[in-house]
Design a protein around this motif. Structure first.
Motif, short mmCIF file in Angstrom:
data_model
loop_
_atom_site.label_atom_id
_atom_site.label_comp_id
_atom_site.label_asym_id
_atom_site.label_seq_id
_atom_site.Cartn_x
_atom_site.Cartn_y
_atom_site.Cartn_z
N ALA A 19 -29.75 13.78 -24.48
CA ALA A 19 -29.72 13.74 -25.94
C ALA A 19 -29.80 12.29 -26.39
N GLU A 21 -30.06 9.62 -30.20
CA GLU A 21 -30.17 9.45 -31.64
C GLU A 21 -30.56 8.00 -31.92
N HIS A 23 -30.68 5.23 -35.31
CA HIS A 23 -30.24 5.03 -36.69
C HIS A 23 -30.54 3.61 -37.15
N THR A 49 -24.71 16.20 -26.28
CA THR A 49 -24.96 16.37 -27.71
C THR A 49 -23.77 15.93 -28.54
N MET A 50 -22.58 16.36 -28.13
CA MET A 50 -21.36 15.93 -28.83
C MET A 50 -21.22 14.41 -28.84
N SER A 51 -21.44 13.80 -27.69
CA SER A 51 -21.21 12.36 -27.56
C SER A 51 -22.19 11.56 -28.40
N VAL A 52 -23.45 11.93 -28.35
CA VAL A 52 -24.45 11.22 -29.15
C VAL A 52 -24.12 11.31 -30.63
N GLU A 53 -23.74 12.50 -31.07
CA GLU A 53 -23.44 12.70 -32.49
C GLU A 53 -22.19 11.93 -32.91
N LEU A 54 -21.13 12.02 -32.11
CA LEU A 54 -19.86 11.37 -32.46
C LEU A 54 -19.98 9.85 -32.45
N SER A 56 -22.70 7.98 -32.68
CA SER A 56 -23.59 7.53 -33.75
C SER A 56 -22.91 7.57 -35.10
N LYS A 57 -22.23 8.65 -35.38
CA LYS A 57 -21.56 8.81 -36.67
C LYS A 57 -20.51 7.72 -36.88
#
Length: 246
Positions: A19, A21, A23, A49-54, A56-57
């Motif tokens: 996964a 991301e 930004h 998926t969790m790690s990339v999202e967390l 990055s956010k």
């Protein structure tokens, strides 16, 4: 500053556990994060998926112009640490996800400097071209059994490429309650490129091949070429490449 990325399931796997991301940052900088999950088909995909999202956010929401170097590193450390905690706790609540984890490599790049962090064997490379000389430098250091053998002098880099234990990593995000992170700082000049990739790419391609493909001036075409070359080489794992161009 331009950033392009692509991921491919490869030719063998049934699920893509990679996964990523990308930004843009408010001061013209760029954040890129790549994760490669592990721990069974479901667990690996969830962890990455969790790690990339967390991650990055947290970094995007906490990033402001003119942060000091110490503040940037603290932001990155806290984001990865929080993702580690969340993935670990999530795996403890679901037996089907027990033991899941992921590698992570990220780059927070500004006009003149890139701050990088990694856990596991997903890599960051710096490509540069000065006075007609093309050079590729591996920035991160793999956290793997094979890399420890290379470091200890009992295995050559060439032997490591085909070693049966080359996929066994010694550090991962989400497998324990805390995580040890490596950090790097790299100066950037016009024409430099940062490549973040999963081991599905670095295990398939020699550094000479990667360097040659990064000479393409169009970032999107360079990323496509890296993925295609990995597929041509057999792509026995998921393949992800993200390219930041200065």
């Amino acid at each position: 500053m331009n950033c392009q990325g692509k991921t491919h399931i490869g030719l063998v796997r049934e699920i893509n556990q990679d996964a990523y991301e990308i930004h843009p940052l408010p001061d013209g900088g760029m954040l890129a994060v790549v994760c490669d999950g592990m721990g069974g088909p479901a667990g690996g995909e969830v962890a990455s998926t969790m790690s990339v999202e967390l991650i990055s956010k947290d970094i995007v929401s906490g990033y402001t112009t003119f942060l000091s170097e110490d503040e940037l590193l603290e932001l990155v450390r806290d984001a990865i640490g929080e993702a580690n905690t969340r993935v670990f706790e999530y795996s403890m609540r679901d037996l089907e996800l027990a033991g899941m984890g992921t590698t992570v490599v990220l780059a927070l790049a500004t006009e003149q400097t890139a701050y990088l962090a990694n856990v596991g064997d997903s890599r960051a490379y710096l490509y540069s071209c000065h006075n007609g000389q093309h050079k590729l430098t591996q920035i991160t250091h793999d956290h793997s059994v094979v890399q420890e053998l290379v470091d200890g002098g009992s295995l050559s880099s060439e032997e490591a490429r085909n070693h049966p234990k080359k996929n066994i990593i010694t550090r991962a995000l989400g497998t324990q309650s805390s995580v040890n992170i490596d950090y790097f700082k790299v100066a950037l000049v016009p024409g430099d490129k940062l490549l973040l990739c999963s081991d599905g790419l670095s295990n398939m391609l020699e550094e000479q091949q990667i360097c040659a493909l990064l000479q393409k001036p169009d970032a999107a075409k360079a990323v496509d070429a890296l993925i295609e070359a990995s597929l041509d080489a057999g792509a026995n794992d998921n393949v992800t490449a993200v390219l930041i161009s200065r």
